[in-house]
Scaffold this motif. Structure first.
Motif, mmCIF file in Angstrom:
data_model
loop_
_atom_site.group_PDB
_atom_site.id
_atom_site.type_symbol
_atom_site.label_atom_id
_atom_site.label_comp_id
_atom_site.label_asym_id
_atom_site.label_seq_id
_atom_site.Cartn_x
_atom_site.Cartn_y
_atom_site.Cartn_z
ATOM 1 N N ARG A 628 40.065 36.298 22.770
ATOM 2 C CA ARG A 628 39.856 36.469 24.205
ATOM 3 C C ARG A 628 41.176 36.455 24.964
ATOM 4 O O ARG A 628 41.368 37.217 25.916
ATOM 5 N N GLU A 629 42.086 35.578 24.542
ATOM 6 C CA GLU A 629 43.387 35.519 25.207
ATOM 7 C C GLU A 629 44.154 36.815 25.009
ATOM 8 O O GLU A 629 44.821 37.309 25.937
ATOM 9 N N ALA A 630 44.071 37.388 23.799
ATOM 10 C CA ALA A 630 44.755 38.652 23.546
ATOM 11 C C ALA A 630 44.173 39.776 24.390
ATOM 12 O O ALA A 630 44.908 40.615 24.933
ATOM 13 N N MET A 631 42.851 39.802 24.519
ATOM 14 C CA MET A 631 42.225 40.832 25.349
ATOM 15 C C MET A 631 42.585 40.651 26.815
ATOM 16 O O MET A 631 42.784 41.630 27.544
ATOM 17 N N LYS A 632 42.684 39.388 27.247
ATOM 18 C CA LYS A 632 43.057 39.126 28.637
ATOM 19 C C LYS A 632 44.485 39.576 28.910
ATOM 20 O O LYS A 632 44.769 40.186 29.945
ATOM 21 N N ASN A 633 45.382 39.273 27.978
ATOM 22 C CA ASN A 633 46.777 39.690 28.161
ATOM 23 C C ASN A 633 46.909 41.206 28.116
ATOM 24 O O ASN A 633 47.707 41.790 28.844
ATOM 25 N N GLN A 634 46.111 41.830 27.258
ATOM 26 C CA GLN A 634 46.170 43.284 27.176
ATOM 27 C C GLN A 634 45.658 43.932 28.450
ATOM 28 O O GLN A 634 46.172 44.949 28.904
ATOM 29 N N GLY A 635 44.621 43.313 29.061
ATOM 30 C CA GLY A 635 44.083 43.874 30.288
ATOM 31 C C GLY A 635 44.992 43.669 31.476
ATOM 32 O O GLY A 635 45.016 44.480 32.402
ATOM 33 N N SER A 636 45.775 42.556 31.477
ATOM 34 C CA SER A 636 46.654 42.268 32.612
ATOM 35 C C SER A 636 48.015 42.938 32.496
ATOM 36 O O SER A 636 48.772 42.968 33.459
ATOM 37 N N SER A 637 48.347 43.451 31.317
ATOM 38 C CA SER A 637 49.651 44.088 31.152
ATOM 39 C C SER A 637 49.660 45.453 31.827
ATOM 40 O O SER A 637 48.657 46.145 31.893
ATOM 41 N N THR A 638 50.814 45.833 32.314
ATOM 42 C CA THR A 638 50.975 47.127 32.989
ATOM 43 C C THR A 638 52.072 47.917 32.310
ATOM 44 O O THR A 638 53.009 47.362 31.742
ATOM 45 N N ILE A 639 51.920 49.215 32.370
ATOM 46 C CA ILE A 639 52.906 50.114 31.769
ATOM 47 C C ILE A 639 53.569 50.918 32.889
ATOM 48 O O ILE A 639 52.887 51.583 33.670
ATOM 49 N N CYS A 640 54.866 50.849 32.952
ATOM 50 C CA CYS A 640 55.616 51.586 33.969
ATOM 51 C C CYS A 640 56.159 52.867 33.351
ATOM 52 O O CYS A 640 56.716 52.845 32.247
ATOM 53 N N SER A 641 56.013 53.924 34.037
ATOM 54 C CA SER A 641 56.523 55.225 33.563
ATOM 55 C C SER A 641 57.491 55.776 34.589
ATOM 56 O O SER A 641 57.297 55.627 35.791
#
Length: 643
Positions: A628-641
């Motif tokens: 769950r923590e990994a999914m939460k971190n993945q959802g909160s991460s952002t990718i800048c282009s």
């Protein structure tokens, strides 16, 4: 205008009405105080006729509508005419009677045990056409001019029973201001009730949900077709339809728990230590067996795997124990390992973590690097006997016990089980040595020890597999295909995973079993999977080393039963997703016939490995939290282009 502020009219005489027609004025039916008939005027007749047409009673309407729905709710109570008397004594008596009836009706609606909640209010209904009664005491003239006395419903409440047989036109049409939209309920026949303890409809019908007393109108119906039922439909009519016997009482009691109720006398008498000769009333008897297994078949899941001594275990064992193409998990899980990992405890914890809190480890045994573990559903552990195990070594000169067998035996209800995992001598041409290994194991495996033999007349001292009802033997038998590598690959290319018959024609084990030299009385399910040996670790390629070993079916699961058709094969396949060894695991699922037992079997008394259970569950929770923590971190991460 009377003293009470009521209008004086021909239909409401000014004179007081006393019980029994006592003197004091004219009554509502044109009868004098001394019971002498009074000739009504034309205006009086019109008024009485108007009242009769307006205040139609349910009995009048029921006579007009006899071919309607089989269920008729009780209509709203008719309004009481205003007080007709000035006298304080007479008026107080009438008010007391009305208040008492209203109070009784309200108490019956709130009391679930009161089944006749509507009978008192129904006593005011008259069964004579064109007659209405005031306070149950006044007499009226009917349309022919004769004097009619007050009438009421019998004490047996036939009016109430008649209401459940037809619907009146009054209730089908639009209602006046006395109708309450919140009291509308669906129409149509109610489902038939089965007088069975296991009937879901009976259990549902016998439960009156106070939160769902009021129901809406049936969707799709509007206007005159809508039925506006009285509130006490949920109280009186439902209770009238309930089955008033012991089945209904037991059904309502059973809604509190799925467990069967235990009578105090059973608690006093049954010790669960000694049963009768026929097993009547025993913990392992037919009653308990049919309760848990109505079809008297238990699910068995068996997995065998040569781990090649790898320290690194797969990240996930779900594919090994919980395949996605299986509809249900099984009751028993038996896992046999050859050349197991060095840390046996870690392996058992991983198994417990995978199976989760529904299962407990009944028993585990080992012989060198041979591991055998038995898991059972936690609610079935009470029906297992004490567990026994034995081991046999087939390579005496070896420092490390890699070849041999380990067996576990126990009784479940009245059926005895034996599970054996073994590792035979390796080598393409060493068929005779493997047969010797088999013969040594069946002679030297000392089981059972303290467990009673369920059928001693079919047992022999020279073969351990004859001393149990159901026997499962699995492991790395090391039997090969008697064909070169090129020939085997050619057959595999011609029949990619469809028909293994041409390949099994060269199988050493199949040939020896047909000749009767090994595994006498055993059977094997049809093989419809690829050879499980020898793979390159981590891929689906067969041996690419210089030895170029021939692909073979070395890993097998066989079974034997005393009674014909006791064991039914559900699945027999390999697990191709686990690639940490040069062997592919083989799994099988069975349905096994059970028979009732007696309490002379020594019970395990619910023993299991508690520390293993707690550690496995703790790891399971930790794994879920990390996921769950990994999914939460993945959802909160952002990718800048950068464009």
């Amino acid at each position: 205008m009377t003293e009470n502020g009521e209008d004086s009219s021909p239909s409401q005489p000014v004179g007081g009405v006393l019980p029994g027609g006592a003197p004091g004025g004219k009554d509502s039916g044109g009868v004098s105080g001394d019971n002498r008939p009074v000739n009504p005027t034309t205006e009086d007749n019109k008024t009485i006729k108007l009242l009769n047409n307006t205040l139609k009673f349910p009995q009048d309407v029921r006579d007009q509508s006899s071919k309607t729905s089989p269920y008729q709710p009780r209509p709203p109570l008719l309004p009481k005419p205003p007080a007709l008397s000035k006298g304080g004594n007479s008026g107080s008596v009438e008010e007391k009677v009305r208040s008492r009836r209203l109070k009784n009706s309200q108490e019956s609606l709130t009391d679930p045990a009161e089944t006749g909640s509507s009978t008192d209010s129904l006593k005011e209904d008259s069964t004579v056409t064109g007659v209405f009664t005031l306070s149950g005491a006044a007499t009226l003239r009917n349309r022919q001019g004769s004097v009619v006395g007050p009438q009421s419903a019998p004490s047996g409440s036939p009016v109430f029973r008649a209401r459940g047989q037809s619907l009146s036109e009054y209730e089908r049409g639009p209602h006046d201001h006395h109708s309450d939209p919140a009291e509308q309920r669906p129409s149509g026949p109610f489902p038939a009730l089965e007088q069975s303890l296991a009937s879901a409809s009976l259990r549902t019908a016998n439960r009156i949900d106070r939160d769902c007393v009021d129901y809406g109108i049936v969707p799709g119906r509007a206007g005159p077709e809508r039925l506006q039922l009285h509130r006490n439909l949920s109280d009186s009519r439902l209770l009238d339809n309930m089955v008033s016997d012991n089945i209904s009482v037991n059904s309502m009691k059973s809604t509190f728990s799925v467990l069967n109720p235990i009578r105090p006398r059973d608690v006093r008498n049954r010790s669960f230590l000694e049963g009768s000769v026929l097993g009547s009333g025993a913990l392992l008897g037919a009653e308990e067996l049919d309760r848990y297994f109505p079809e008297r078949r238990v699910g068995i899941y068996i997995a065998t795997w040569n781990m090649q001594g790898e320290k690194r275990l797969p990240n996930n064992l779900d594919d090994l124990l919980l395949p996605t193409d299986s509809e249900f998990a099984q009751d028993f899980y038996i896992i046999g390992v050859q050349e197991g990992c060095p840390d046996r405890r870690e392996w058992e914890i991983r198994l417990q973590e995978t199976l989760g809190p529904y299962y407990v480890m009944l028993y585990a045994a080992s012989h060198g690097v041979l591991y055998l573990t038995v898991f059972v559903r936690r609610d079935l552990i009470w029906f297992c006997s004490e567990v026994e195990h034995a081991t046999v070594t087939t390579r005496i000169m070896s420092q490390i016990k890699t070849k041999g067998a380990v067996g576990i035996g126990f009784t479940f209800f009245g059926t005895s089980f034996l599970f054996i995992t073994s590792h035979f001598t390796s080598g393409d041409s060493k068929v005779y040595e493997r047969i010797l290994d088999y013969n040594k194991i069946i002679e030297a495996l000392a089981l059972p020890n303290g467990l009673p033999d369920t059928n001693p007349y079919r047992s022999t001292s020279s073969d351990v597999t004859t001393r149990f009802d159901e026997v499962f033997w699995f492991g790395d038998f090391n039997f090969r295909l008697s064909k070169d590598r090129v020939g085997v690959e050619a057959i595999l290319n011609q029949n990619p995973g469809v028909d293994m018959g041409p390949l099994l024609h060269h199988d050493q084990l199949s040939k020896e079993m047909k000749d009767g030299s090994i595994f006498k009385g055993f059977q094997e399910a049809p093989i419809q999977f690829l050879p499980t040996y020898k793979y390159d670790v981590g891929c689906d390629m067969y041996d690419t080393t210089s030895k170029q070993r021939t692909p073979s079916y070395t890993d097998r699961i066989l079974f034997r039963n005393r009674q014909v058709d006791d064991i039914k094969v559900i699945k027999y396949t390999s697990c191709s997703t686990i690639k940490t060894s040069d062997h592919r695991p083989v799994i099988a699922m069975f349905q096994v016939k059970l028979r009732p037992g007696r309490d002379n079997i020594p019970l395990g008394a619910g023993q299991f490995d508690r520390s293993l259970y707690l550690e496995g569950i703790r790891r399971r929770i930790t794994r879920e939290l990390k996921k769950r923590e990994a999914m939460k971190n993945q959802g909160s991460s952002t990718i800048c282009s950068i464009s």
